[in-house]
Motif scaffolding. Structure first.
Motif, PDB file in Angstrom:
ATOM      1  N   PHE A  82      -4.014  -1.723   4.462  1.00 11.74           N
ATOM      2  CA  PHE A  82      -3.891  -0.654   3.476  1.00 11.74           C
ATOM      3  C   PHE A  82      -4.204   0.690   4.124  1.00 11.74           C
ATOM      4  O   PHE A  82      -5.066   0.785   5.000  1.00 11.74           O
ATOM      5  CB  PHE A  82      -4.854  -0.885   2.305  1.00 11.74           C
ATOM      6  N   SER A  84      -4.729   5.046   3.059  1.00 12.37           N
ATOM      7  CA  SER A  84      -5.008   5.956   1.956  1.00 12.37           C
ATOM      8  C   SER A  84      -5.063   7.391   2.471  1.00 12.37           C
ATOM      9  O   SER A  84      -5.003   7.637   3.680  1.00 12.37           O
ATOM     10  CB  SER A  84      -6.331   5.590   1.277  1.00 12.37           C
ATOM     11  N   ALA A  91      -6.183   2.827  -2.172  1.00 13.43           N
ATOM     12  CA  ALA A  91      -5.013   2.588  -1.331  1.00 13.43           C
ATOM     13  C   ALA A  91      -3.788   3.340  -1.844  1.00 13.43           C
ATOM     14  O   ALA A  91      -3.534   3.416  -3.050  1.00 13.43           O
ATOM     15  CB  ALA A  91      -4.716   1.102  -1.267  1.00 13.43           C
ATOM     16  N   ASN A  93      -0.802   2.909   0.357  1.00 10.00           N
ATOM     17  CA  ASN A  93       0.233   2.037   0.901  1.00 10.00           C
ATOM     18  C   ASN A  93      -0.365   0.700   1.311  1.00 10.00           C
ATOM     19  O   ASN A  93      -1.508   0.631   1.766  1.00 10.00           O
ATOM     20  CB  ASN A  93       0.886   2.669   2.131  1.00 10.00           C
ATOM     21  N   GLU A  94       0.437  -0.355   1.165  1.00 11.37           N
ATOM     22  CA  GLU A  94       0.099  -1.671   1.688  1.00 11.37           C
ATOM     23  C   GLU A  94       1.177  -2.059   2.691  1.00 11.37           C
ATOM     24  O   GLU A  94       2.364  -1.958   2.400  1.00 11.37           O
ATOM     25  CB  GLU A  94       0.021  -2.712   0.577  1.00 11.37           C
ATOM     26  N   ASN A 141       0.504   0.722  -5.540  1.00  6.35           N
ATOM     27  CA  ASN A 141       0.839   1.455  -4.325  1.00  6.35           C
ATOM     28  C   ASN A 141       2.148   0.948  -3.735  1.00  6.35           C
ATOM     29  O   ASN A 141       2.652  -0.117  -4.120  1.00  6.35           O
ATOM     30  CB  ASN A 141      -0.286   1.364  -3.287  1.00  6.35           C
TER      31      ASN A 141
END
Length: 203
Positions: A82, A84, A91, A93-94, A141
């Motif tokens: 993740f 941020s 978060a 994005n993953e 996310n």
């Protein structure tokens, strides 16, 4: 994430050995019924994270694993990371690198007429393997998932630089290099396992 909906189940992990930067563990698990993720037994990196991606030059990783099971397993084996906007924040994005896909599937923003996810890029050569990239949202996310390009391929021995996957996303998919890497995990996510006790060995 689906745990409460299981008819029954359990997950038990134990450390087999540690030596320097190496760790081995075994997980025995059994989940029946319901939908969604039941458990994600993993090793998490805590040293050297909470830095901007632009400040990280390399993330070398070697992962060898095996599984014994019977019946139909719905799960994936993956690096799960993740990013941020700041260190320790929620978060944004993953990013996942799937080494195995057992009757599961990546999050995708579009699907074909057969209900299969459409990749946004194919034939990506990274860390000694060829990948397809899928993108979508989990509701919280953005999600990017790298899966082996050849369907059914299982990578039981991985050795490569995780940073090359971030570099690809920065160069081709608009991931900002000013994002902070806040979480880096590696393990197995169980969605539905109808038969008991398939142990996962990871070293």
């Amino acid at each position: 994430m689906g745990l409460s909906g299981a008819t029954s189940g359990s997950d038990c992990a134990s450390i087999s050995s540690t030596s320097g930067n190496n760790i081995a563990w075994t997980t025995t698990w059994n989940w029946v019924g319901g939908t969604g993720v039941k458990s994600f037994t993993n090793i998490q990196l805590n040293a050297g994270i909470n830095q901007k991606l632009s400040a990280i030059s390399t993330i070398p990783s070697t992962w060898n694993w095996e599984q014994t099971s019977s019946g139909t397993v719905v799960a994936d084996v993956a690096f799960d990371m993740f990013t941020s906007t700041s260190a320790g924040s929620s978060a944004t994005n993953e990013i996942m690198i799937w080494l195995a896909n057992f009757n599961a599937g990546p999050i995708s923003s579009s699907y074909n007429s057969a209900g299969q996810p459409n990749p946004v890029a194919t034939g990506i050569s990274l860390a000694g393997h060829t990948w397809n990239l899928y993108t979508g949202s989990n509701g919280a996310n953005a999600v990017w998932s790298f899966l082996p390009s050849t369907s059914g391929t299982t990578i039981t021995s991985f050795s490569g630089d995780i940073m090359t996957f971030f570099t690809y996303l920065i160069q081709h998919e608009g991931l900002s290099s000013s994002q902070f890497l806040t979480t880096l995990q590696a393990g197995k996510r169980r969605l539905l396992v109808p038969l008991p006790s398939p142990p996962l060995h990871i070293a």
